[in-house]
Write a protein that holds these residues in place. Structure first.
Motif, mmCIF file in Angstrom:
data_model
loop_
_atom_site.group_PDB
_atom_site.id
_atom_site.type_symbol
_atom_site.label_atom_id
_atom_site.label_comp_id
_atom_site.label_asym_id
_atom_site.label_seq_id
_atom_site.Cartn_x
_atom_site.Cartn_y
_atom_site.Cartn_z
ATOM 1 N N LEU A 17 -7.904 0.958 0.112
ATOM 2 C CA LEU A 17 -6.610 0.655 0.722
ATOM 3 C C LEU A 17 -6.754 0.311 2.198
ATOM 4 N N LYS A 56 -7.707 -3.185 2.535
ATOM 5 C CA LYS A 56 -6.566 -4.095 2.396
ATOM 6 C C LYS A 56 -5.820 -4.212 3.722
ATOM 7 N N ALA A 68 -2.972 1.429 6.407
ATOM 8 C CA ALA A 68 -2.707 1.611 4.980
ATOM 9 C C ALA A 68 -1.883 2.862 4.741
ATOM 10 N N SER A 69 -1.207 2.854 3.613
ATOM 11 C CA SER A 69 -0.527 4.044 3.126
ATOM 12 C C SER A 69 -1.077 4.325 1.742
ATOM 13 N N HIS A 70 -1.452 5.551 1.505
ATOM 14 C CA HIS A 70 -1.998 5.909 0.194
ATOM 15 C C HIS A 70 -0.898 6.100 -0.842
ATOM 16 N N GLY A 71 0.342 5.994 -0.405
ATOM 17 C CA GLY A 71 1.459 5.988 -1.351
ATOM 18 C C GLY A 71 1.735 7.313 -2.024
ATOM 19 N N ARG A 72 1.315 8.408 -1.417
ATOM 20 C CA ARG A 72 1.647 9.704 -2.016
ATOM 21 C C ARG A 72 3.131 9.964 -1.820
ATOM 22 N N SER A 73 3.753 10.473 -2.864
ATOM 23 C CA SER A 73 5.169 10.804 -2.740
ATOM 24 C C SER A 73 5.421 12.136 -3.421
ATOM 25 N N SER A 118 1.230 12.821 5.193
ATOM 26 C CA SER A 118 0.883 11.423 5.261
ATOM 27 C C SER A 118 0.622 11.070 6.709
ATOM 28 N N THR A 176 0.107 8.146 7.794
ATOM 29 C CA THR A 176 0.902 6.959 8.072
ATOM 30 C C THR A 176 2.336 7.351 8.410
ATOM 31 N N VAL A 236 2.756 -1.353 7.584
ATOM 32 C CA VAL A 236 2.154 -0.510 6.558
ATOM 33 C C VAL A 236 1.771 -1.377 5.368
ATOM 34 N N ARG A 245 0.198 -1.518 1.488
ATOM 35 C CA ARG A 245 -0.027 -0.717 0.272
ATOM 36 C C ARG A 245 -0.912 -1.471 -0.684
#
Length: 144
Positions: A14, A17, A113-118, A127, A129, A142, A144
């Protein structure tokens, strides 16, 4: 507008990216990049009975890994014709180090990047980010 962009990297897919997005943005804007990585401090107390790894070994490995991450970003940027420098710092709070470095360097924005944990995972793991978005005064892109 944005002539100096900070791109934090942790060597993950990520993060790669985000690096690509930062390079593309820098190229289009004629901006320069600053690649940045943060490593954690030595996690064991010097007074502990057992240390799985010696402090100097840990620091050497962390520096080596950081150098690899930064070298990759510099190489990708050079291939795209984008000026790029890099730096590394040891810090317990990566988000704080990212905000501070961006300010010290006079960067105009951060691409990360954001690892997209929610949900619960995002709440428990936190996070970096999200913390940068919350605490930093600069624009943050950001990826993803």
């Amino acid at each position: 507008m944005y002539t100096h962009i900070l791109v934090p990297t942790d060597g993950s897919e990520l993060s790669d990216k985000a690096t690509q997005a930062a390079i593309e943005l820098a190229k289009r804007l004629g901006a320069r990049l600053h690649a940045f990585t943060v490593t954690e401090p030595y996690p064991y107390s010097p007074l502990a009975e057992a240390q799985p790894i010696l402090p100097q070994e840990f620091l050497d490995a962390a520096r080596s890994q950081a150098d690899r991450f930064l070298k990759r970003v510099r190489e990708l940027a050079a291939a795209a014709g984008v000026a790029c420098e890099g730096s590394h710092v040891e810090a317990a709070q990566p988000w704080r180090a990212i905000c501070e470095r961006a300010g010290e360097l006079g960067c105009h924005c951060i691409v990360m990047a954001s690892h997209g944990r929610s949900g619960l995972a995002g709440l428990l793991l936190g996070s970096e980010t999200q913390k940068v978005l919350t605490h930093c005064q600069l624009p943050v892109l950001v990826v993803r």
